[in-house]
Motif scaffolding. Structure first.
Motif, short mmCIF file in Angstrom:
data_model
loop_
_atom_site.label_atom_id
_atom_site.label_comp_id
_atom_site.label_asym_id
_atom_site.label_seq_id
_atom_site.Cartn_x
_atom_site.Cartn_y
_atom_site.Cartn_z
N UNK A 128 7.22 30.39 -22.82
CA UNK A 128 8.44 29.82 -22.28
C UNK A 128 8.15 28.86 -21.10
N UNK A 129 7.41 29.59 -20.23
CA UNK A 129 7.05 28.80 -18.97
C UNK A 129 6.16 27.44 -19.14
N UNK A 130 5.21 27.60 -20.10
CA UNK A 130 4.43 26.78 -20.54
C UNK A 130 5.15 25.28 -21.14
N UNK A 131 6.36 25.82 -21.92
CA UNK A 131 7.06 24.85 -22.78
C UNK A 131 7.87 24.05 -21.58
N UNK A 132 8.55 24.90 -20.50
CA UNK A 132 9.31 24.20 -19.57
C UNK A 132 8.43 23.32 -18.48
N UNK A 133 7.56 23.79 -18.23
CA UNK A 133 6.62 22.77 -17.13
C UNK A 133 6.03 21.65 -17.95
N UNK A 134 5.54 21.74 -19.18
CA UNK A 134 5.17 20.70 -20.17
C UNK A 134 6.23 19.66 -20.28
N UNK A 135 7.37 20.11 -20.44
CA UNK A 135 8.67 19.12 -20.71
C UNK A 135 8.80 18.49 -19.37
N UNK A 136 8.77 19.08 -18.11
CA UNK A 136 9.19 18.68 -17.12
C UNK A 136 7.96 17.60 -16.62
N UNK A 137 6.67 17.76 -16.85
CA UNK A 137 5.46 17.02 -16.58
C UNK A 137 5.56 15.78 -17.40
N UNK A 138 5.86 15.84 -18.64
CA UNK A 138 5.94 14.91 -19.35
C UNK A 138 7.03 14.02 -19.36
N UNK A 139 8.17 14.50 -18.84
CA UNK A 139 9.34 13.72 -18.46
C UNK A 139 9.17 12.78 -17.27
N UNK A 140 8.33 13.61 -16.28
CA UNK A 140 7.97 12.87 -15.10
C UNK A 140 6.80 11.64 -15.32
N UNK B 163 0.87 -1.39 -0.01
CA UNK B 163 0.06 -0.18 0.04
C UNK B 163 0.93 1.25 -0.05
N UNK B 164 1.95 1.13 0.71
CA UNK B 164 2.73 2.22 0.77
C UNK B 164 3.49 2.84 -0.43
N UNK B 165 3.86 1.64 -1.35
CA UNK B 165 4.51 1.76 -2.45
C UNK B 165 3.36 2.57 -3.57
N UNK B 166 2.34 1.76 -3.58
CA UNK B 166 1.16 2.36 -4.37
C UNK B 166 0.96 3.55 -4.12
N UNK B 167 0.80 4.00 -2.80
CA UNK B 167 0.24 5.43 -2.55
C UNK B 167 1.55 6.49 -3.20
N UNK B 168 2.91 6.05 -2.87
CA UNK B 168 3.87 6.85 -3.14
C UNK B 168 3.97 7.22 -5.03
N UNK B 169 3.66 5.89 -5.50
CA UNK B 169 3.48 6.08 -6.97
C UNK B 169 2.29 6.98 -7.36
N UNK B 170 1.29 6.87 -6.82
CA UNK B 170 0.25 7.60 -7.26
C UNK B 170 0.66 9.26 -6.95
N UNK B 171 1.20 9.64 -5.76
CA UNK B 171 1.50 10.88 -5.43
C UNK B 171 2.62 11.37 -6.70
N UNK B 172 3.59 10.39 -7.13
CA UNK B 172 4.48 11.03 -8.22
C UNK B 172 3.66 11.32 -9.54
N UNK B 173 2.84 10.48 -9.62
CA UNK B 173 1.99 10.56 -10.87
C UNK B 173 1.29 12.00 -11.00
N UNK B 174 0.64 12.17 -9.71
CA UNK B 174 -0.31 13.16 -9.74
C UNK B 174 0.52 14.35 -9.88
N UNK B 175 1.78 14.69 -9.21
CA UNK B 175 2.58 15.80 -9.32
C UNK B 175 3.08 15.83 -10.83
#
Length: 584
Positions: A56-68, A8-20
């Motif tokens: 510029x801000x949108x491209x940077x955030x989108x790249x970070x989110x897509x990579x994550x 359960x702890x691992x699944x919750x941690x992965x869900x938080x990572x995907x949410x961010x």
């Protein structure tokens, strides 16, 4: 086999990572769409700067989110195919690079140099705790998932490239005591050795970057070529402001109709040309028909040129990086994978004695506390016994008064600069900064008045209580958030004493070095003052004094029998198995 993702702890941690990751991607898309929408609407000259910043801000955030999100998919694949295994670990800092960690295999004695993939403010959570252990799930040749035990934070780690770099990291890890002779307590894979999912097929990540760069260049190249043929038109100035903003009329070069709109005229042009100006008309893209001109060798008007130049620059850089990365990756694949470095492990003379007590005794917690690095020098602070609470740095941070002062300083700065003669877009930026700062100032002031100030006065009352109670302590750090925790024991006892209570503390240091100001001794005695006031759940409010200075608590005094204290103690010192394994 019990998969790592089944916990359960691992699944919750992965869900938080995907949410961010999803929030970052959504924020980037919103900023990009908002910037493009502003660019399509008619407006003053400074809207081009707003569009450039938003895109510029949108491209940077989108790249970070897509990579994550891609990293989250890799984590899920590894956690689904493998099991958690506990490893002795040693962190190794590197200049101008992401930090590395070296894991010791509990079965074969190999050392695995790995690079932690994380942004700077999350890298500290990937360091091993005081027990020197990390949990691992993956293949050391291709990458896997790291987690500090019970921290709830997942990190992707990949093998360190280059034989020389790997040998240097292993040598530095050996200087810190790796490889360990006895495997640390924790989960053990049911199979042979450590959990290793099958080697994943490479998906050509550099190929996707090259493709994305080509898609970005696809509109940028023809727009750049078309900008050289933008027609020049004469403008009739209908009205003009002192700062150069004016309303003009011109004839559309394509359909011959007269059009009227805003423009920024040159305020330094000859007075004989007061009713006349020239400009260029955009002939391409969604900005076709918009005006732009030059004042002091700087473009103004339509954001078409700024957006086109930005897309062209991003496309060329992405294409170069993708081609270079693909070439290096192809060369590395031809050289073969980076295998773990085998290290001979001496055979211990005798097996580790069984029967380690599962409960966290004073001896065990004191040993864990002694393995931690020194917190650093003390920071000067006003004495709470003689100074008002708002002069004590720790109480200002606990009450929220520090945020109020920061917001007030931002408001004063923005208000002072707005009094200076500025351009239109500069005034807009400063006005936005002042508006946000004013909102935060009102919000934080409300919080201080309704709760923060009262909590600070309550802590002052507890810290200045007349009669102290002496207790032994062990200073540890909670894996979740790395916040300091005092584990308290009876004042007079032996090494087998069990904890009496736990007390979470506020980090006294700044954000980058939160441990500055903590006690230099990881174990010792503390004078506990307070006990008169109670929190909402009935727990006592206590302030510990160590080395003749108070440490401000982050919560109430929780006795060892409560559920919150038991959960915290399990994170600080997970129970040991009845018979620890030794290496063959």
């Amino acid at each position: 086999m019990t998969r790592a993702l089944d916990g359960a702890e691992t699944a919750e941690a992965l869900d938080r990572y995907r949410e961010r990751a999803g929030q970052a991607l959504a924020g980037g898309v919103v900023a990009l769409a908002g910037g493009m929408a502003v660019g399509l609407l008619p407006g003053p000259a400074w809207t081009g700067d707003v569009v450039a910043w938003a895109v510029g801000l949108g491209v940077a955030l989108a790249c970070v989110g897509a990579g994550a999100l891609v990293t989250a998919h890799r984590m899920r694949t590894a956690l689904t195919a493998g099991e958690w295994s506990a490893h002795a670990a040693a962190p190794v800092a590197r200049r101008l690079r992401s930090p590395a960690v070296v894991l010791a295999s509990p079965a074969t004695g190999e050392l695995w140099p790995l690079t932690v993939v994380a942004v700077r403010w999350r890298q500290e959570a990937a360091r091993p705790g005081p027990d020197g252990a990390l949990w691992w799930c993956g293949d050391p040749r291709t990458g896997g998932v790291l987690m500090r035990p019970h921290s709830g934070e997942l990190f992707w780690a990949k093998p360190v490239r280059g034989g020389g770099a790997r040998r240097r990291l292993v040598r530095r890890a050996e200087e810190r005591g790796l490889p360990a002779l006895v495997a640390p307590p924790g989960p053990r894979p049911s199979g042979k050795g450590t959990a290793s999912p099958p080697k994943a097929r490479r998906r050509g990540r550099w190929r996707w970057l090259v493709l994305a760069s080509v898609l970005v260049l696809a509109p940028a190249v023809p727009w750049t070529l078309a900008s050289d043929a933008d027609p020049q038109v004469d403008l009739a100035v209908l009205s003009e402001e002192p700062d150069g903003d004016c309303v003009v009329r011109w004839k559309d070069p394509w359909d011959g109709r007269e059009r009227t709109g805003p423009f920024r005229c040159d305020p330094d042009r000859d007075p004989l040309l007061a009713k006349w100006e020239t400009a260029f008309v955009v002939s391409y893209g969604p900005w076709k028909g918009e005006l732009y001109g030059w004042v002091d060798d700087e473009p103004h008007g339509s954001p078409a040129r700024d957006v086109t130049d930005g897309l062209a620059t991003a496309g060329v850089l992405g294409l170069l990086v993708g081609l270079a990365g693909g070439g290096v990756g192809l060369w590395r694949r031809r050289r073969g994978p980076n295998a773990p470095i085998p290290i001979p492990v001496p055979v211990p003379a005798a097996a580790t004695p069984a029967g380690t007590p599962p409960s966290p005794t004073y001896e065990r917690l004191a040993a864990l506390a002694g393995r931690q690095p020194a917190p650093g020098p003390r920071r000067p602070e006003a004495d709470v016994r003689s100074a008002p609470w708002w002069r004590v740095r720790g109480l200002r941070r606990a009450s929220g008064l520090s945020e109020v002062l920061s917001a007030a300083a931002c408001c004063a700065f923005a208000g002072g600069v707005l009094l200076l003669p500025l351009e239109g877009f500069q005034r807009v930026y400063l006005f936005g900064l002042g508006a946000v700062s004013l909102f935060l100032l009102a919000l934080w002031t409300f919080r201080v008045l309704t709760g923060g100030a009262g909590a600070a006065r309550l802590l002052v009352r507890a810290a200045t209580a007349p009669v102290p109670v002496v207790r032994r302590y062990a200073l540890l750090y909670d894996p979740r958030g790395d916040s300091p925790v005092l584990v308290l024991f009876p004042a007079h006892g032996g090494p087998d004493d069990l904890p009496e209570a736990v007390l979470s503390l506020l980090p006294p240091g700044p954000r980058k070095k939160p441990r500055l100001g903590l006690p230099t001794a990881p174990t010792g005695t503390a004078d506990l003052r307070g006990w008169l006031d109670r929190s909402d759940d009935g727990q006592a409010v206590v302030v510990p004094w160590i080395e003749d200075r108070p440490l401000w608590p982050a919560g109430p005094y929780r006795e060892a029998g409560t559920a919150e204290a038991a959960s915290l103690l399990n994170r600080l010192a997970p129970p040991l198995p009845a018979a620890p394994r030794t290496l063959p």
